[in-house]
Scaffold this motif. Structure first.
Motif, PDB file in Angstrom:
ATOM      1  N   ALA A 120      25.009 -13.168  -6.690  1.00 46.90           N
ATOM      2  CA  ALA A 120      26.016 -13.195  -5.633  1.00 46.90           C
ATOM      3  C   ALA A 120      25.493 -12.602  -4.330  1.00 46.90           C
ATOM      4  CB  ALA A 120      27.269 -12.443  -6.080  1.00 46.90           C
ATOM      5  N   THR A 121      24.550 -11.684  -4.423  1.00 45.11           N
ATOM      6  CA  THR A 121      23.975 -11.098  -3.211  1.00 45.11           C
ATOM      7  C   THR A 121      22.721 -11.829  -2.746  1.00 45.11           C
ATOM      8  OG1 THR A 121      22.716  -9.514  -4.562  1.00 45.11           O
ATOM      9  CG2 THR A 121      24.886  -8.818  -3.768  1.00 45.11           C
ATOM     10  N   ALA A 122      21.976 -12.416  -3.683  1.00 44.67           N
ATOM     11  CA  ALA A 122      20.682 -13.017  -3.334  1.00 44.67           C
ATOM     12  C   ALA A 122      20.808 -14.460  -2.871  1.00 44.67           C
ATOM     13  CB  ALA A 122      19.728 -12.929  -4.529  1.00 44.67           C
ATOM     14  N   PHE A 123      21.606 -15.268  -3.567  1.00 49.36           N
ATOM     15  CA  PHE A 123      21.644 -16.694  -3.252  1.00 49.36           C
ATOM     16  C   PHE A 123      22.207 -16.992  -1.859  1.00 49.36           C
ATOM     17  CE2 PHE A 123      20.666 -17.772  -7.661  1.00 49.36           C
ATOM     18  CZ  PHE A 123      19.906 -18.919  -7.473  1.00 49.36           C
ATOM     19  N   PRO A 124      23.268 -16.330  -1.390  1.00 44.40           N
ATOM     20  CA  PRO A 124      23.716 -16.623  -0.016  1.00 44.40           C
ATOM     21  C   PRO A 124      22.636 -16.384   1.034  1.00 44.40           C
ATOM     22  CG  PRO A 124      25.416 -15.417  -1.202  1.00 44.40           C
ATOM     23  CD  PRO A 124      24.201 -15.416  -2.083  1.00 44.40           C
ATOM     24  N   VAL A 125      21.828 -15.341   0.848  1.00 45.24           N
ATOM     25  CA  VAL A 125      20.745 -15.059   1.796  1.00 45.24           C
ATOM     26  C   VAL A 125      19.700 -16.172   1.768  1.00 45.24           C
ATOM     27  CG1 VAL A 125      18.894 -13.448   2.391  1.00 45.24           C
ATOM     28  CG2 VAL A 125      21.104 -12.580   1.618  1.00 45.24           C
ATOM     29  N   THR A 126      19.273 -16.551   0.567  1.00 43.98           N
ATOM     30  CA  THR A 126      18.255 -17.592   0.451  1.00 43.98           C
ATOM     31  C   THR A 126      18.788 -18.945   0.894  1.00 43.98           C
ATOM     32  OG1 THR A 126      17.150 -16.409  -1.335  1.00 43.98           O
ATOM     33  CG2 THR A 126      16.701 -18.758  -1.154  1.00 43.98           C
ATOM     34  N   ILE A 127      20.065 -19.219   0.660  1.00 43.76           N
ATOM     35  CA  ILE A 127      20.650 -20.483   1.124  1.00 43.76           C
ATOM     36  C   ILE A 127      20.624 -20.550   2.644  1.00 43.76           C
ATOM     37  CG2 ILE A 127      22.824 -21.760   1.304  1.00 43.76           C
ATOM     38  CD1 ILE A 127      23.407 -20.932  -1.580  1.00 43.76           C
ATOM     39  N   VAL A 139      16.553 -14.717  -3.260  1.00 43.26           N
ATOM     40  CA  VAL A 139      16.148 -15.160  -4.583  1.00 43.26           C
ATOM     41  C   VAL A 139      14.680 -14.809  -4.853  1.00 43.26           C
ATOM     42  CG1 VAL A 139      15.790 -17.198  -6.039  1.00 43.26           C
ATOM     43  CG2 VAL A 139      17.871 -16.991  -4.666  1.00 43.26           C
ATOM     44  N   GLY A 140      13.824 -15.041  -3.869  1.00 44.96           N
ATOM     45  CA  GLY A 140      12.407 -14.720  -4.045  1.00 44.96           C
ATOM     46  C   GLY A 140      12.179 -13.248  -4.325  1.00 44.96           C
ATOM     47  N   TYR A 141      12.913 -12.398  -3.632  1.00 46.33           N
ATOM     48  CA  TYR A 141      12.791 -10.952  -3.848  1.00 46.33           C
ATOM     49  C   TYR A 141      13.213 -10.580  -5.262  1.00 46.33           C
ATOM     50  CZ  TYR A 141      13.898  -5.975  -3.437  1.00 46.33           C
ATOM     51  OH  TYR A 141      13.974  -4.616  -3.638  1.00 46.33           O
ATOM     52  N   GLN A 142      14.340 -11.130  -5.724  1.00 55.65           N
ATOM     53  CA  GLN A 142      14.829 -10.815  -7.064  1.00 55.65           C
ATOM     54  C   GLN A 142      13.875 -11.354  -8.139  1.00 55.65           C
ATOM     55  OE1 GLN A 142      17.130  -8.792  -7.766  1.00 55.65           O
ATOM     56  NE2 GLN A 142      18.153  -8.564  -5.792  1.00 55.65           N
ATOM     57  N   LEU A 143      13.321 -12.547  -7.921  1.00 60.69           N
ATOM     58  CA  LEU A 143      12.351 -13.089  -8.873  1.00 60.69           C
ATOM     59  C   LEU A 143      11.102 -12.211  -8.932  1.00 60.69           C
ATOM     60  CD1 LEU A 143      12.546 -16.945  -8.257  1.00 60.69           C
ATOM     61  CD2 LEU A 143      13.152 -15.728 -10.342  1.00 60.69           C
ATOM     62  N   TYR A 144      10.654 -11.759  -7.780  1.00 59.74           N
ATOM     63  CA  TYR A 144       9.477 -10.886  -7.742  1.00 59.74           C
ATOM     64  C   TYR A 144       9.743  -9.591  -8.509  1.00 59.74           C
ATOM     65  CZ  TYR A 144       5.994  -7.657  -5.870  1.00 59.74           C
ATOM     66  OH  TYR A 144       4.992  -6.718  -5.744  1.00 59.74           O
ATOM     67  N   GLN A 145      10.910  -8.983  -8.260  1.00 59.71           N
ATOM     68  CA  GLN A 145      11.239  -7.748  -8.953  1.00 59.71           C
ATOM     69  C   GLN A 145      11.377  -7.988 -10.459  1.00 59.71           C
ATOM     70  OE1 GLN A 145      11.384  -4.686  -7.659  1.00 59.71           O
ATOM     71  NE2 GLN A 145      10.835  -5.489  -5.649  1.00 59.71           N
ATOM     72  N   GLY A 146      11.975  -9.129 -10.829  1.00 60.80           N
ATOM     73  CA  GLY A 146      12.135  -9.435 -12.242  1.00 60.80           C
ATOM     74  C   GLY A 146      10.808  -9.632 -12.949  1.00 60.80           C
ATOM     75  N   ILE A 147       9.881 -10.341 -12.301  1.00 60.25           N
ATOM     76  CA  ILE A 147       8.560 -10.549 -12.890  1.00 60.25           C
ATOM     77  C   ILE A 147       7.783  -9.235 -12.953  1.00 60.25           C
ATOM     78  CG2 ILE A 147       6.336 -11.694 -12.551  1.00 60.25           C
ATOM     79  CD1 ILE A 147       7.899 -14.012 -11.255  1.00 60.25           C
ATOM     80  N   LEU A 148       7.895  -8.441 -11.889  1.00 65.37           N
ATOM     81  CA  LEU A 148       7.167  -7.174 -11.841  1.00 65.37           C
ATOM     82  C   LEU A 148       7.622  -6.226 -12.944  1.00 65.37           C
ATOM     83  CD1 LEU A 148       5.058  -5.639 -10.061  1.00 65.37           C
ATOM     84  CD2 LEU A 148       6.998  -4.649  -8.826  1.00 65.37           C
ATOM     85  N   ARG A 149       8.935  -6.208 -13.199  1.00 62.32           N
ATOM     86  CA  ARG A 149       9.494  -5.299 -14.208  1.00 62.32           C
ATOM     87  C   ARG A 149       9.679  -5.973 -15.565  1.00 62.32           C
ATOM     88  NH1 ARG A 149      14.208  -2.890 -10.185  1.00 62.32           N
ATOM     89  NH2 ARG A 149      12.794  -1.942  -8.651  1.00 62.32           N
ATOM     90  N   GLN A 150       9.206  -7.223 -15.677  1.00 64.66           N
ATOM     91  CA  GLN A 150       9.335  -7.988 -16.919  1.00 64.66           C
ATOM     92  C   GLN A 150      10.792  -8.080 -17.366  1.00 64.66           C
ATOM     93  OE1 GLN A 150       6.662  -6.426 -19.873  1.00 64.66           O
ATOM     94  NE2 GLN A 150       4.867  -6.584 -18.555  1.00 64.66           N
ATOM     95  N   ASN A 151      11.680  -8.270 -16.381  1.00 64.77           N
ATOM     96  CA  ASN A 151      13.110  -8.388 -16.645  1.00 64.77           C
ATOM     97  C   ASN A 151      13.433  -9.842 -16.949  1.00 64.77           C
ATOM     98  OD1 ASN A 151      15.915  -8.255 -16.682  1.00 64.77           O
ATOM     99  ND2 ASN A 151      15.975  -6.742 -15.032  1.00 64.77           N
ATOM    100  N   THR A 152      13.398 -10.198 -18.229  1.00 62.25           N
ATOM    101  CA  THR A 152      13.532 -11.598 -18.618  1.00 62.25           C
ATOM    102  C   THR A 152      14.886 -12.179 -18.256  1.00 62.25           C
ATOM    103  OG1 THR A 152      14.231 -10.893 -20.836  1.00 62.25           O
ATOM    104  CG2 THR A 152      11.890 -11.347 -20.510  1.00 62.25           C
ATOM    105  N   GLN A 153      15.952 -11.414 -18.374  1.00 57.13           N
ATOM    106  CA  GLN A 153      17.286 -11.933 -18.082  1.00 57.13           C
ATOM    107  C   GLN A 153      17.408 -12.346 -16.621  1.00 57.13           C
ATOM    108  OE1 GLN A 153      19.663 -12.554 -20.143  1.00 57.13           O
ATOM    109  NE2 GLN A 153      19.163 -11.435 -21.995  1.00 57.13           N
TER     110      GLN A 153
END
Length: 307
Positions: A91-98, A259-273
């Protein structure tokens, strides 16, 4: 048309399942997410077992996938390892990337098609050669180099923009990041439009329109351009999803929490969800945009009909 849309929607189901399954498997084999939760120090066996049970990681992989897919249809994309629901991150990431993608697509469409039409109508002239050289340079330079250079010049030395985008990420702040994100695609759109215009300019229907005495503007806009835009629309449609998913570098440079920021953080922290949830939505974006592009073909070329 209605039957075609229904058939395409049904075809999207196995594509969606296959894509999400592949993503789920790839993300789950890239490392141990529990180790990422514990940081540099290894978790003790009891804590690791408790965390695996809490996040459902103690179940077989196929069961995890079925549970995940079942939760998706209820709007539950899981919980990040920090305890925050993935839907809140979306809800916070997609509006920015859109917003960033809209700015990039506007640059790509308006500037790219305009330059492509001009160079296609004046093929072999100095303006054509200059634009071709310029687009070749843009394609050759990596995105992170372009982004860092514009950030340094416009933000640090000349103070025309803020080096980092604020938390609100308004459209005005996203002009330069949008240009950086769209630069390579803009160059491809220019070259693709140029080639299509130059080829169709020699077609029989264009010579017929000119022989009828139609004004040059009408020949270009109503006849030549509409048919020439079909491959361009295909590229732009596929590029929408690519821009949203490929904005990691641009968002990192300008500190945009999308979205790119959240994906980067997820990959960096191995946050699969987080990773699987965001990529699942991007898959849906790809599928819907491709369907809309196919339907737009009939608008551009009345000869195209769908059974």
């Amino acid at each position: 048309m209605g039957r075609y849309v229904v058939r395409r929607l049904l075809q999207m189901v196995p594509v969606f399942v296959g894509a999400t399954l592949l993503i789920f498997l790839m993300v789950n084999v890239m490392g141990d997410p529990i180790a990422g939760l514990c940081g540099e120090r290894a978790c003790d066996p009891a804590t690791a077992a408790q965390l695996k049970k809490e996040f459902g990681l103690d179940k077989p992989l196929w069961q995890q996938y079925l549970t995940y897919m079942g939760n998706i249809f209820t709007g539950d994309f899981g919980t990040a390892f920090n305890g925050q629901p993935v839907t809140e991150l979306m809800a916070t990431a997609f509006p920015v990337t859109i917003r960033l993608t809209i700015v990039a697509i506007l640059f790509e469409t308006v500037i790219g098609i305009t330059l492509g039409v001009v160079t296609g109508l004046h093929r072999g002239r100095p303006v054509d050669t200059g634009v071709l050289l310029g687009t070749l340079v843009v394609i050759s330079v990596p995105t992170f180099v372009t982004g860092l250079l514009l950030q340094l010049l416009l933000g640090v030395q000349w103070h025309w923009i803020q080096p980092s985008v604020s938390q609100e990420a308004a459209f005005g702040e996203l002009i330069v990041p949008g240009l950086v994100l769209a630069a390579v695609s803009l160059a491809y759109v220019t070259r693709l439009t140029r080639t299509s215009i130059a080829e169709n300019k020699r077609s029989d229907y264009v010579r017929t329109a000119v022989a009828k005495g139609l004004p040059r503007r009408r020949v270009v806009t109503r006849h030549l351009l509409r048919n020439s835009l079909i491959p361009v629309v295909t590229f732009i449609g596929a590029d929408i999803g690519a821009l949203m998913g490929g904005a990691i570098v641009t968002e990192r440079i300008f500190n945009i929490h999308g979205v790119g920021y959240q994906l980067y953080q997820g990959i960096l922290r191995q946050n699969t969800q987080t990773v699987v949830g965001f990529v699942t939505v991007l898959v849906l974006v790809f599928l819907v945009v491709n369907l809309l592009v196919d339907l737009l073909y009939a608008v551009l070329d009345p000869r195209i009909r769908y059974a």
